[in-house]
Design a protein around this motif. Structure first.
Motif, mmCIF file in Angstrom:
data_model
loop_
_atom_site.group_PDB
_atom_site.id
_atom_site.type_symbol
_atom_site.label_atom_id
_atom_site.label_comp_id
_atom_site.label_asym_id
_atom_site.label_seq_id
_atom_site.Cartn_x
_atom_site.Cartn_y
_atom_site.Cartn_z
ATOM 1 N N ALA A 198 0.823 -1.213 0.000
ATOM 2 C CA ALA A 198 0.000 0.000 0.000
ATOM 3 C C ALA A 198 0.855 1.260 0.000
ATOM 4 O O ALA A 198 0.384 2.334 -0.393
ATOM 5 N N THR A 199 2.116 1.133 0.418
ATOM 6 C CA THR A 199 2.994 2.309 0.431
ATOM 7 C C THR A 199 3.228 2.860 -0.973
ATOM 8 O O THR A 199 3.502 4.060 -1.137
ATOM 9 N N MET A 200 3.113 2.018 -1.989
ATOM 10 C CA MET A 200 3.260 2.483 -3.360
ATOM 11 C C MET A 200 2.134 3.451 -3.718
ATOM 12 O O MET A 200 2.354 4.470 -4.377
ATOM 13 N N VAL A 201 0.929 3.121 -3.285
ATOM 14 C CA VAL A 201 -0.219 4.001 -3.517
ATOM 15 C C VAL A 201 -0.046 5.293 -2.711
ATOM 16 O O VAL A 201 -0.363 6.383 -3.190
ATOM 17 N N GLN A 202 0.473 5.140 -1.506
ATOM 18 C CA GLN A 202 0.680 6.307 -0.638
ATOM 19 C C GLN A 202 1.690 7.273 -1.254
ATOM 20 O O GLN A 202 1.528 8.499 -1.181
ATOM 21 N N GLU A 203 2.743 6.742 -1.868
ATOM 22 C CA GLU A 203 3.748 7.592 -2.510
ATOM 23 C C GLU A 203 3.149 8.343 -3.699
ATOM 24 O O GLU A 203 3.397 9.541 -3.887
ATOM 25 N N VAL A 204 2.367 7.634 -4.513
ATOM 26 C CA VAL A 204 1.707 8.278 -5.650
ATOM 27 C C VAL A 204 0.730 9.331 -5.165
ATOM 28 O O VAL A 204 0.640 10.433 -5.726
ATOM 29 N N SER A 205 0.011 9.003 -4.098
ATOM 30 C CA SER A 205 -0.971 9.941 -3.535
ATOM 31 C C SER A 205 -0.301 11.227 -3.076
ATOM 32 O O SER A 205 -0.842 12.326 -3.260
ATOM 33 N N GLY A 206 0.887 11.110 -2.480
ATOM 34 C CA GLY A 206 1.600 12.289 -2.009
ATOM 35 C C GLY A 206 1.991 13.217 -3.145
ATOM 36 O O GLY A 206 2.012 14.447 -2.987
ATOM 37 N N GLY A 207 2.287 12.626 -4.310
ATOM 38 C CA GLY A 207 2.664 13.445 -5.459
ATOM 39 C C GLY A 207 1.480 14.101 -6.146
ATOM 40 O O GLY A 207 1.619 15.159 -6.767
ATOM 41 N N VAL A 208 0.314 13.488 -6.045
ATOM 42 C CA VAL A 208 -0.888 14.014 -6.709
ATOM 43 C C VAL A 208 -1.512 15.147 -5.919
ATOM 44 O O VAL A 208 -2.044 16.105 -6.480
ATOM 45 N N PHE A 211 -7.881 16.530 -3.136
ATOM 46 C CA PHE A 211 -9.024 17.157 -3.805
ATOM 47 C C PHE A 211 -10.208 17.094 -2.857
ATOM 48 O O PHE A 211 -10.573 16.016 -2.387
ATOM 49 N N LEU A 212 -10.776 18.242 -2.563
ATOM 50 C CA LEU A 212 -11.885 18.348 -1.607
ATOM 51 C C LEU A 212 -11.492 17.762 -0.252
ATOM 52 O O LEU A 212 -12.318 17.138 0.433
ATOM 53 N N GLY A 213 -10.239 17.928 0.107
ATOM 54 C CA GLY A 213 -9.775 17.476 1.409
ATOM 55 C C GLY A 213 -9.444 16.008 1.487
ATOM 56 O O GLY A 213 -9.102 15.510 2.565
ATOM 57 N N MET A 214 -9.523 15.264 0.361
ATOM 58 C CA MET A 214 -9.223 13.832 0.350
ATOM 59 C C MET A 214 -8.116 13.540 -0.640
ATOM 60 O O MET A 214 -8.086 14.082 -1.746
ATOM 61 N N THR A 215 -7.198 12.686 -0.230
ATOM 62 C CA THR A 215 -6.119 12.258 -1.114
ATOM 63 C C THR A 215 -6.501 10.947 -1.798
ATOM 64 O O THR A 215 -7.498 10.307 -1.438
ATOM 65 N N VAL A 216 -5.693 10.560 -2.775
ATOM 66 C CA VAL A 216 -5.918 9.272 -3.446
ATOM 67 C C VAL A 216 -5.853 8.131 -2.440
ATOM 68 O O VAL A 216 -6.637 7.175 -2.498
ATOM 69 N N PHE A 217 -4.918 8.241 -1.495
ATOM 70 C CA PHE A 217 -4.764 7.172 -0.499
ATOM 71 C C PHE A 217 -5.969 7.111 0.434
ATOM 72 O O PHE A 217 -6.354 6.016 0.880
#
Length: 276
Positions: A198-208, A211-217
């Motif tokens: 899941a850390t891979m998704v978390q890393e991508v989320s940090g770069g994105v 939106f509306l107070g919610m991240t991809v993660f």
């Protein structure tokens, strides 16, 4: 609860249906129940070769176990997912596949769904015992966490049965349900941190960003099965108890989905013979 009283009154039928499912899966095979290990082992070999050697996915070592074996890490997520998908797919087909029995004899229809879950739980238990032994042989120490893992298995069984109950009713009314869910499960598999951390998704989320107070993660963690995988890996791979928040989410999901599933099933079971 009505389901408890129904199953208690028909416990002999439930036992016979469960044994029919267990024995029927590998009837007239030389290896019998050993075939229940074949599919997950084959998937483990394929995914390990592709994702740990070719793509080189590197999950963090177990904390505090220190385990650093991709195959073990993979199986801690793959086995629960395989059980869940088997219970749901088997449950969806349970009512339609026993149409003649339902039309001829009255019995608690829930017994068909529960026996399906128990039969898969039996096979899954064998797989989990093998996994625990492998963890021990490779240096892990899951001794103190076997009992919590067993409780977690029961909770996942409740969650899976609840989903199966809802979808089995839907499949009686709309036969497209089983085909639609086949597609959903293919997508859902890759939406879980089974073959990647899941850390891979978390890393991508940090770069994105958000939106509306919610991240991809944040959105990613709305997936209910994410929490089950996290809890199983904490217990069997990390050799520690899951965080309290994870445990509470898993407990709430298991009981909530099972109760909703039973409520939906109970409302429709008296008319199943007519619809079928």
């Amino acid at each position: 609860m009505p389901i408890i009283s129904d199953l208690r009154e028909s416990r002999e039928l439930l036992y016979n249906l469960t044994m029919r499912e267990v024995k029927g899966k590998y009837k007239r095979t030389a290896l019998g129940q050993l075939w229940s290990l074949a599919n997950p082992l084959a998937l483990m070999v394929v995914y390990s070769l592709v994702f740990s050697i070719v793509i080189r996915v590197q999950p963090a070592p177990g904390d505090p176990s220190g385990l650093d074996y991709f195959a073990l890490w993979l199986m801690c997520g793959l086995l629960p997912w395989s059980f869940f998908s088997n219970v749901v797919n088997g449950g969806m087909a349970a009512l339609v596949g026993n149409e003649n029995l339902i039309k001829k004899v009255y019995f608690p229809r829930s017994a068909l769904l529960v026996s399906n879950s128990l039969a898969w739980l039996y096979s899954w238990s064998i797989e989990m015992v093998v996994l625990v032994v492998a963890v021990i042989l490779l240096g892990g120490a899951p001794y103190l966490y076997v009992l919590p893992a067993m409780v977690l298995m029961v909770l996942l069984t409740l969650f899976s049965t609840g989903v199966a109950m809802m979808l089995s009713v839907a499949n009686v009314h709309f036969r497209d349900t089983q085909y639609l869910m086949g597609i959903v499960f293919q997508i859902w598999f890759y939406a879980n941190p089974i073959i990647y951390p899941a850390t891979m998704v978390q890393e991508v989320s940090g770069g994105v960003g958000s939106f509306l107070g919610m991240t991809v993660f944040d959105v990613y963690r709305l997936n209910p099965f994410y929490h089950f995988i996290l809890a199983f890996r904490n217990l069997l791979y990390d050799n520690r108890l899951p965080a309290l928040s994870t445990s509470l989410v898993v407990l709430a999901l298991s009981l909530g989905v099972f109760l909703v599933g039973w409520w939906v099933f109970d409302r429709h079971q008296s008319r199943l013979a007519e619809v079928l």
